[in-house]
Write a protein that holds these residues in place. Structure first.
Motif, PDB file in Angstrom:
ATOM      1  N   CYS A  31     -18.417  -9.589  -0.878  1.00  0.00           N
ATOM      2  CA  CYS A  31     -19.242 -10.959  -0.079  1.00  0.00           C
ATOM      3  C   CYS A  31     -19.598 -10.295   0.979  1.00  0.00           C
ATOM      4  O   CYS A  31     -19.453  -9.242   1.573  1.00  0.00           O
ATOM      5  N   CYS A  90     -14.466 -15.381   4.086  1.00  0.00           N
ATOM      6  CA  CYS A  90     -14.086 -16.629   4.809  1.00  0.00           C
ATOM      7  C   CYS A  90     -12.335 -16.765   5.351  1.00  0.00           C
ATOM      8  O   CYS A  90     -11.709 -16.217   4.586  1.00  0.00           O
ATOM      9  N   TYR A  96     -10.455 -18.953   4.849  1.00  0.00           N
ATOM     10  CA  TYR A  96      -9.486 -19.844   3.788  1.00  0.00           C
ATOM     11  C   TYR A  96      -9.254 -19.105   2.643  1.00  0.00           C
ATOM     12  O   TYR A  96      -8.504 -19.445   1.836  1.00  0.00           O
ATOM     13  N   CYS A  97      -9.955 -17.832   2.365  1.00  0.00           N
ATOM     14  CA  CYS A  97     -10.076 -17.471   0.876  1.00  0.00           C
ATOM     15  C   CYS A  97      -9.215 -16.430   0.541  1.00  0.00           C
ATOM     16  O   CYS A  97      -9.096 -15.418   1.299  1.00  0.00           O
ATOM     17  N   GLY A 102     -15.779 -13.892  -5.373  1.00  0.00           N
ATOM     18  CA  GLY A 102     -16.960 -12.934  -4.552  1.00  0.00           C
ATOM     19  C   GLY A 102     -18.197 -13.724  -4.513  1.00  0.00           C
ATOM     20  O   GLY A 102     -18.395 -14.897  -4.862  1.00  0.00           O
ATOM     21  N   THR A 103     -19.156 -12.901  -4.314  1.00  0.00           N
ATOM     22  CA  THR A 103     -20.555 -13.329  -4.176  1.00  0.00           C
ATOM     23  C   THR A 103     -21.449 -12.566  -5.062  1.00  0.00           C
ATOM     24  O   THR A 103     -22.012 -11.428  -4.257  1.00  0.00           O
ATOM     25  N   ARG A 129     -18.176 -18.285   7.707  1.00  0.00           N
ATOM     26  CA  ARG A 129     -19.180 -18.502   6.803  1.00  0.00           C
ATOM     27  C   ARG A 129     -20.523 -17.435   7.185  1.00  0.00           C
ATOM     28  O   ARG A 129     -20.606 -17.275   8.357  1.00  0.00           O
TER      29      ARG A 129
HETATM   30  S1  SF4 Z   1     -15.422 -15.541  -2.261  1.00  0.00           S
HETATM   31 FE1  SF4 Z   1     -16.849 -17.061  -1.428  1.00  0.00          FE
HETATM   32  S2  SF4 Z   1     -15.357 -18.310  -0.143  1.00  0.00           S
HETATM   33 FE2  SF4 Z   1     -14.210 -16.407  -0.653  1.00  0.00          FE
HETATM   34  S3  SF4 Z   1     -14.751 -14.715   0.979  1.00  0.00           S
HETATM   35 FE3  SF4 Z   1     -16.262 -14.595  -0.360  1.00  0.00          FE
HETATM   36  S4  SF4 Z   1     -18.104 -15.909   0.439  1.00  0.00           S
HETATM   37 FE4  SF4 Z   1     -16.034 -16.502   1.186  1.00  0.00          FE
END
Ligand code: SF4
Ligand SMILES: C[S@@+](CC[C@H](N)C(=O)[O-])C[C@H]1O[C@@H](n2cnc3c(N)ncnc32)[C@H](O)[C@@H]1O
Length: 300
Positions: free
Chosen positions: A13, A17, A19-20, A63-64, A134
Motif C-alpha cells: 500500500c 490506514c 483502521y486496517c 493491499g493495493t 488515506r
Molecule cells: S489495504 Fe486499503 S484500507 Fe488497508 S491499509 Fe491499504 S490502502 Fe488502506
C-alpha cells in the motif's frame, strides 16, 4: 469442468490506514519484483491441479495492487492466462487506490484485460480522509473515476465506510448522490470494524475519539441504502449495491459457496473440496515460492 474464482493478493500500500488490519505493508518497493516472481511461481504450481477448472472471475486485491508498476501487473495477468483456463467473459477486477493511477496506467490496465475496477474512496470529506491516513483526497478520487471512464471502464465500484467519527445522516445521503453523479455503478458500503491492534483501536481506548454507537451506525446504513435505492441501486448483499447488470460476479460466487483459489501472501482458498491458507510472513513467502516449495500454512 467447474466454474471457479481466482483471488490474487498484492500486499503493498502507499500508506497504512488507521483502521486496517489487512495483510499489507506501506513499504518495500524493493520487494515488489521478488514478490511478483514468487507469486507467479505459486500460480504456475497450480497449473496441473486446475486443468479441469474454468475460472469465471479473477480478482486482484490487497493491499493495493495498483501500487505495482504496470509491467508487474501485466506479468501476473499473463502468468494467470498462460496457466489457467479463464472464461472469455470472465470478470477481471483490480483494487485501486485513487492516488495511484493516471490515464496511461488506466489504459494499460484496460488493455491487460481488467474490465472492473474497485476504487477505495472511504469518505468524500478531505479532513476525514486525512484522519484515516488515506493517501488521497476527494479531488484525486474524482480524477481517478474520470480517468477510468476515459480509459473505457464501465464497471466501476467505490468503497465507502459507514460509522466514521462525525458522520451524519446528511453526510451519507450526500455521499450516495455524489457517487451516483460521478456515475459509479457499484458501491460497497462497509460498517467500520475496529480491529484489534490498529491505531484506530488505540485512539478509542485512549478516549481520543468517539465513534457513533451501533444503533446510529445502523441508522446511517439504512439512510444510505434508501438514498442509493432512489437513484437506481439494488442492494444485493449486506454491503453491496449495484445498478442493473453490474452485480459483482466475484461477490456473488463467494456467497454461493463456489470454489475459489487464493494465491499470494496470506490468501485463503476453498478449492479441491477443502479450505486452506497461505503463510503470512512476506520474506518467508518469497523465499519458499521462489524455491518452488509449498506456501500453504494451514488446511482442513
Ligand atoms: S489495504 Fe486499503 S484500507 Fe488497508 S491499509 Fe491499504 S490502502 Fe488502506
Ligand atoms: C483491502 S481494501 C482494498 C482497497 C484499497 N486498498 C484501498 O483502501 O483503497 C478493501 C476495503 O475494505 C474496507 N475496509 C478495510 N478495513 C476496514 C475496516 N476496519 N472496517 C470497515 N471496512 C474496512 C475498505 O473500504 C477498503 O476499501
Amino acid at each position: 469442468m467447474t466454474n471457479n474464482g481466482l483471488y490474487i493478493h498484492v500486499p503493498f500500500c502507499l500508506s497504512k490506514c488507521i483502521y486496517c488490519d489487512f495483510v499489507s505493508f506501506a513499504c518495500c518497493e524493493d520487494k515488489f519484483e521478488q514478490y511478483v516472481n514468487a507469486l507467479c511461481n505459486e500460480i504456475k504450481s497450480y497449473r496441473q491441479k486446475c486443468e479441469n477448472k474454468v475460472f469465471d472471475t479473477v480478482y486482484m486485491g490487497g493491499g493495493t495492487p495498483s501500487v505495482l508498476p504496470t509491467f508487474l501487473i501485466r506479468k501476473i495477468a499473463d502468468t494467470v492466462k498462460q496457466n489457467f483456463y479463464i472464461d472469455k467473459n470472465a470478470e477481471w477486477t483490480i483494487e485501486v487506490n485513487p492516488a495511484t493511477v493516471d490515464l496511461q496506467k488506466g489504459n494499460e490496465l484496460f488493455q491487460i484485460g481488467f474490465n472492473r475496477v474497485s476504487v477505495g474512496m472511504q469518505s468524500a470529506d478531505d479532513k476525514t480522509l486525512q484522519f484515516l491516513g488515506r493517501a488521497h483526497n476527494k479531488h484525486q478520487f474524482e480524477q481517478t473515476i474520470k480517468t477510468f471512464k476515459q480509459a473505457g471502464f464501465k464497471n466501476i465500484n467505490a468503497d465507502f465506510i459507514l460509522g466514521l467519527p462525525g458522520q451524519t445522516k446528511q453526510i451519507v445521503k450526500d455521499t450516495a448522490n455524489y457517487l451516483n453523479n460521478l456515475e459509479v455503478i457499484h458501491i460497497s458500503a462497509y460498517s467500520l470494524i475496529v480491529e484489534k491492534g490498529t491505531p484506530l483501536s488505540k485512539m478509542i481506548k485512549q478516549g481520543k475519539i468517539v465513534l457513533p454507537d451501533d444503533d446510529f451506525t445502523v441508522d446511517l446504513y439504512d439512510t444510505f441504502a434508501q438514498e442509493v435505492k432512489k437513484v437506481g441501486f439494488e442492494r444485493y448483499e449486506v454491503s453491496n449495491f449495484a445498478k442493473e447488470g453490474f452485480k459483482s460476479q466475484h461477490n456473488e460466487n463467494c456467497w454461493k459457496y463456489k470454489e475459489y483459489l487464493g494465491v499470494g501472501l496470506n490468501s485463503q482458498s476453498f478449492m479441491f473440496g477443502k479450505r486452506f491458507a497461505n503463510i503470512k510472513t512476506l520474506d518467508k513467502y518469497i523465499q519458499k515460492a521462489n524455491e518452488k516449495k509449498s506456501v500453504v500454512s494451514w488446511s482442513q
